[in-house]
Design an enzyme around this catalytic site. Sequence first.
Site, PDB file in Angstrom:
ATOM      1  N   THR A 123      38.877  42.804  50.434  1.00  0.00           N
ATOM      2  CA  THR A 123      39.279  44.148  50.000  1.00  0.00           C
ATOM      3  C   THR A 123      39.584  44.117  48.516  1.00  0.00           C
ATOM      4  OG1 THR A 123      41.010  45.843  49.992  1.00  0.00           O
ATOM      5  CG2 THR A 123      41.644  43.745  50.922  1.00  0.00           C
ATOM      6  N   ILE A 124      39.127  45.138  47.820  1.00  0.00           N
ATOM      7  CA  ILE A 124      39.458  45.217  46.391  1.00  0.00           C
ATOM      8  C   ILE A 124      40.957  45.507  46.226  1.00  0.00           C
ATOM      9  CG2 ILE A 124      37.149  45.991  45.701  1.00  0.00           C
ATOM     10  CD1 ILE A 124      38.562  48.799  45.221  1.00  0.00           C
ATOM     11  N   ASP A 125      41.616  45.971  47.302  1.00  0.00           N
ATOM     12  CA  ASP A 125      43.047  46.319  47.208  1.00  0.00           C
ATOM     13  C   ASP A 125      43.960  45.093  47.207  1.00  0.00           C
ATOM     14  OD1 ASP A 125      42.119  48.874  47.354  1.00  0.00           O
ATOM     15  OD2 ASP A 125      42.961  49.341  49.315  1.00  0.00           O
ATOM     16  N   ARG A 160      45.964  60.951  22.124  1.00  0.00           N
ATOM     17  CA  ARG A 160      46.087  61.508  23.473  1.00  0.00           C
ATOM     18  C   ARG A 160      46.824  60.568  24.422  1.00  0.00           C
ATOM     19  NH1 ARG A 160      39.852  63.584  23.942  1.00  0.00           N
ATOM     20  NH2 ARG A 160      40.236  65.707  23.226  1.00  0.00           N
ATOM     21  N   MET A 167      42.059  52.652  42.458  1.00  0.00           N
ATOM     22  CA  MET A 167      42.214  52.650  43.906  1.00  0.00           C
ATOM     23  C   MET A 167      43.471  51.871  44.307  1.00  0.00           C
ATOM     24  SD  MET A 167      38.446  52.483  45.585  1.00  0.00           S
ATOM     25  CE  MET A 167      37.490  53.991  45.790  1.00  0.00           C
ATOM     26  N   GLY A 168      43.799  51.932  45.574  1.00  0.00           N
ATOM     27  CA  GLY A 168      45.012  51.279  46.070  1.00  0.00           C
ATOM     28  C   GLY A 168      45.794  52.289  46.888  1.00  0.00           C
ATOM     29  N   GLU A 220      46.034  55.441  43.330  1.00  0.00           N
ATOM     30  CA  GLU A 220      45.725  56.689  44.050  1.00  0.00           C
ATOM     31  C   GLU A 220      46.796  57.021  45.095  1.00  0.00           C
ATOM     32  OE1 GLU A 220      42.099  56.146  46.319  1.00  0.00           O
ATOM     33  OE2 GLU A 220      42.848  54.286  47.188  1.00  0.00           O
ATOM     34  N   GLN A 276      34.885  50.909  40.899  1.00  0.00           N
ATOM     35  CA  GLN A 276      35.634  49.656  41.086  1.00  0.00           C
ATOM     36  C   GLN A 276      35.065  48.791  42.198  1.00  0.00           C
ATOM     37  OE1 GLN A 276      40.155  50.943  40.657  1.00  0.00           O
ATOM     38  NE2 GLN A 276      38.844  52.597  41.326  1.00  0.00           N
ATOM     39  N   ARG A 277      34.252  49.383  43.069  1.00  0.00           N
ATOM     40  CA  ARG A 277      33.720  48.630  44.203  1.00  0.00           C
ATOM     41  C   ARG A 277      32.248  48.268  44.035  1.00  0.00           C
ATOM     42  NH1 ARG A 277      35.947  51.924  49.081  1.00  0.00           N
ATOM     43  NH2 ARG A 277      33.756  52.106  49.640  1.00  0.00           N
TER      44      ARG A 277
HETATM   45  O1  F6P Z   1      40.082  49.960  51.236  1.00  0.00           O
HETATM   46  C1  F6P Z   1      39.417  49.913  50.041  1.00  0.00           C
HETATM   47  C2  F6P Z   1      39.350  51.284  49.389  1.00  0.00           C
HETATM   48  O2  F6P Z   1      38.555  51.163  48.243  1.00  0.00           O
HETATM   49  C3  F6P Z   1      40.706  51.916  49.050  1.00  0.00           C
HETATM   50  O3  F6P Z   1      41.234  51.443  47.842  1.00  0.00           O
HETATM   51  C4  F6P Z   1      40.362  53.372  48.994  1.00  0.00           C
HETATM   52  O4  F6P Z   1      41.477  54.187  49.271  1.00  0.00           O
HETATM   53  C5  F6P Z   1      39.344  53.506  50.077  1.00  0.00           C
HETATM   54  O5  F6P Z   1      38.751  52.245  50.242  1.00  0.00           O
HETATM   55  C6  F6P Z   1      38.289  54.551  49.776  1.00  0.00           C
HETATM   56  O6  F6P Z   1      37.492  54.689  50.901  1.00  0.00           O
HETATM   57  P1  F6P Z   1      36.065  55.422  50.939  1.00  0.00           P
HETATM   58  O7  F6P Z   1      35.071  54.522  50.267  1.00  0.00           O
HETATM   59  O8  F6P Z   1      35.793  55.581  52.378  1.00  0.00           O
HETATM   60  O9  F6P Z   1      36.218  56.691  50.184  1.00  0.00           O
END
Ligand code: F6P
Length: 344
Positions: A123-125, A160, A167-168, A220, A276-277
């Site tokens: 998980t990126i989290d 600014r 994410m998170g 988020e 980020q993914r």
């Molecule tokens: O669980 C990993 C994650 O990238 C979270 O950080 C994020 O809230 C969620 O997945 C987003 O999910 P989806 O790709 O279904 O929008």
Amino acid sequence: MKVGMLTGGGDCPGLNAVIRAATRRLHDAGHEAIGVIGGWRGMTEGVTRPIDRSAIAGILPRGGTILKTSRTNPFSVDGGVGAVLRTMEGMDALIAIGGEDTLGVAARLHAEHGLHVVGVPKTIDNDLSGTDLTFGFDTAVTIATEAIDRLHTTAESHNRVMVVEVMGRHAGWLAVQSGIAGGADVVLIPEFPMSVERCAELINHRHASGRDFSIVVVSEGWPLTHEAGSGDMATQVKDLDAFGHVRLGGIGEQLARELERLTGFETRVTTLGHLQRGGTPTAFDRVLATRFGLLAATLVMDGEWGMMAGLKGADVVPVPLSEAVAALKTVPRDYYALAEAFFG
Ligand code: F6P
């Protein structure tokens, strides 16, 4: 042995490196690797295909997953668990590569139905217990840090405030790590909610001491909270997934509006979202994913069901799946303090 492999939940850089490593080790020992297409959905629908040598050629640096993914939860699908068990009849073991949800299903199927399953944490989290790090996190932090660096120069040119939403959902690892690496002036995470007024105060303090731009990194899942009132989480929630998680997004916009109102400084927002993914994993994540994949295959060959590959210090070791999914790994106070040292 015929060994199934699935990737579930949000995709993550390094998934293909795991698939490649586990497949190589299994093939070299004379076993077969079978791809389950689309995570647990593939198990409920019986969609599989062999993973041969050509399927894993050249995938090490590729983002995403050659096996596709889904957020399907067999426990919330009618007849889902029975269907998984039927698909399992065509295999001797399963390697489940995923986060808290995918591995939570694996742990339950193992405990309640004796499924021959081994896990790999992704998980990126970075919010999974039982491992110091998950693969994908380093790549996401690198992407977010580069974005913060780039936003610095444009923020400075225009005087600014720049809000960067990362994410998170429940854990602020990505925000804290990229905030420290990128030199953020405030980092807002779900674990230690700060009021928007306090955030504005920190920015005002910074500008009063001679700086004319600021960078605010927000997870988020941070609840927009006013000193006088309660959190505003409800306005961030878009939807619920099959695991009952809220789908988040949009807190950066709300925060930017409030900060502009409270400070009077022109404020802009950048939501990094799925950037980020996507794309190629860092060298660190490729190596970690490879080590996890190799150990997962070894655990299968040793019949260590219900275990997962985890990073402990410098070592990749077997960890019970139940430990990994027992509680989310959130940011501890003393780690957040490293970011706080540079606030305002
Ligand atoms: O669980 C990993 C994650 O990238 C979270 O950080 C994020 O809230 C969620 O997945 C987003 O999910 P989806 O790709 O279904 O929008």
